[in-house]
Design an enzyme around this catalytic site. Structure first.
Site, PDB file in Angstrom:
ATOM      1  CD  GLU A   1      68.842 -50.485 -52.107  1.00  0.00           C
ATOM      2  OE1 GLU A   1      69.053 -51.110 -53.155  1.00  0.00           O
ATOM      3  OE2 GLU A   1      67.720 -50.440 -51.538  1.00  0.00           O
TER       4      GLU A   1
ATOM      5  CD  GLU B   1      64.859 -55.928 -53.315  1.00  0.00           C
ATOM      6  OE1 GLU B   1      65.213 -54.801 -52.904  1.00  0.00           O
ATOM      7  OE2 GLU B   1      63.692 -56.210 -53.622  1.00  0.00           O
TER       8      GLU B   1
END
Ligand code: G3I
Length: 381
Positions: free
Chosen positions: A267, A162
């Protein structure tokens, strides 16, 4: 007459079995890992309670249906490296041992992230930011101690997580502020030195957004041009009920795989409950007040909504199958609805239905159609 019937029945059964129409029997036994064999790995995230054996039914599902696992939390810096000179290995060791015992592909999550970083990593004893050189040294020690410990055991690492914002720009994290943009190539370099055989990944959410996808494309292309080893890009796949569109994620998969790296859905889950903002995000720091408006299904999911969920999941898996040469793994972020982070984020205490196993550890109705689609993919092309 009965004897005739029995022989006719026996003959019929053998014909069915031979012709592979043993649908009902194999349909019942068809598992994610079997159905997608030869396409991509099927994985799940496991939490410390499950690894510790405190939720045997969840572990049963993991062993039966999945051939890849990732630790939901125990390998994150705040848990595994809480103090500069203290590493807490127990939970991570147990996770790796569990996976090895069950011959599962192992993903390490995650080495360098702006969230869940241990409080000591960016500051000196006076609470001031450490120098660039000091933080590079600390990052190197963190990465090489952990990757080194699991050398030849962990198959792949989410090295950086991220680091790109929704508009495609670099996230101005403490790593970025103190070290500068070079922190990412250094992180991959340190990981490769510690285990040259392990696969190294860049992982992020909201990658279906054009600007973010372009930002990640530029980041990874620059790394590759500099000779930095990046084996794959992880699209987290924290979906909302209506966004992103399947075609938007497909476009990102095609663009990013054109860099010659593997693509993984790392995810996967899909929140069903109303969303307090119209952004596709997984920013863990978000937090909103609980209200009935945002928790409408605490008594259960209406059939109409349920069917929409299954149709959307089926659509995504059809797209993943279409691109199975590019995709090496699809991992769910949790085993069943009951243990999903979605129930407590960004509003604590909601009842969400983001995964494909329900709170009673039952595979959801309609999943078998996804598994059949996978098993018969070639046949139907
Ligand atoms: O373990 C402590 C427990 O001792 C304490 O009593 C409890 C109460 O606060 O907190 C527990 O720690 C929580 C941990 O999950 C384990 O349940 C942390 O507060 C909580 O912040 C942490 O949330 C995790 C979140 O990342 C932050 O690390 C979620 O479980 C996990 O699903 C989520 O996963 C992230 C990926 O790593 C990266 N991508 C987005 C994804 C979802 O946010």
């Amino acid at each position: 007459m009965k004897k005739l019937k029995i022989s006719a029945l026996a003959a019929l059964t053998s014909v069915l079995l031979l012709s592979g129409c043993s649908g009902s029997q194999s349909k019942e036994e068809l598992t994610f890992k079997d159905a997608f064999e030869g396409k991509f790995l099927m994985g799940t995230a496991l939490n410390v309670e499950q690894i510790a054996g405190n939720e045997p039914k969840a572990i049963e599902i993991a062993k039966k249906h999945f051939n890849s696992v990732v630790a939901e939390n125990c390998m994150k810096m705040e848990n595994i490296h809480p103090e500069e000179d203290i590493f807490f290995w127990d939970e991570a060791d147990a996770f790796v041992e569990f996976a090895e015992k069950n011959n599962m592909h192992i993903v390490g999550h995650t080495l360098v992230w702006h969230s869940q970083a241990a409080p000591w990593i960016f500051v000196n004893e006076n609470g001031e930011d450490v120098s660039r050189e000091e933080l590079i040294e600390r990052m190197k020690n963190h990465i090489q101690t952990i990757v080194g410990r699991y050398k030849g055991r962990v198959d792949g690492w989410d090295v950086v997580n991220e680091a790109i914002e929704g508009d495609g720009s670099w996230r101005k994290s403490k790593w970025y502020q103190i070290i500068g943009p070079e922190y990412i190539e250094l992180a991959f370099q340190f990981a490769q030195e510690a285990d040259p055989e392990a696969e190294l990944y860049y992982n992020d959410y909201g990658v279906s957004g054009r600007a973010k996808c372009d930002g990640i494309y530029d980041l990874v292309r620059n790394l590759l041009e500099k000779g930095v080893k990046v084996d794959g890009i992880g699209l987290q796949g924290h979906l909302n009920f209506d966004i992103p569109l399947i075609s938007e994620m497909e476009t990102s998969i095609q663009k990013l795989s054109s860099l010659g790296v593997n693509i993984m859905i790392t995810e996967l889950d899909m929140t069903i409950v109303p969303w307090p903002s119209d952004e596709v995000t997984a920013e863990v720091s978000l937090n909103y007040e609980l209200s009935k408006e945002y928790d409408p299904y605490s008594e259960g999911l209406p059939d109409s909504v349920y069917q929409q969920v299954m149709d959307r999941y089926t659509g995504f898996f059809e797209m993943f199958l279409k691109h199975h040469e590019k995709i090496t793994r699809v991992t769910f972020w949790g085993v069943h609805d009951g243990n999903s982070w979605r129930n407590d984020w960004p509003i604590e205490g909601r009842t969400d239905f983001p995964l494909l196993f329900d709170r009673n550890y039952q595979i959801k109705e309609g999943v078998d159609d996804i598994l059949e689609m996978a098993k018969d993919w070639e046949m139907n092309q």
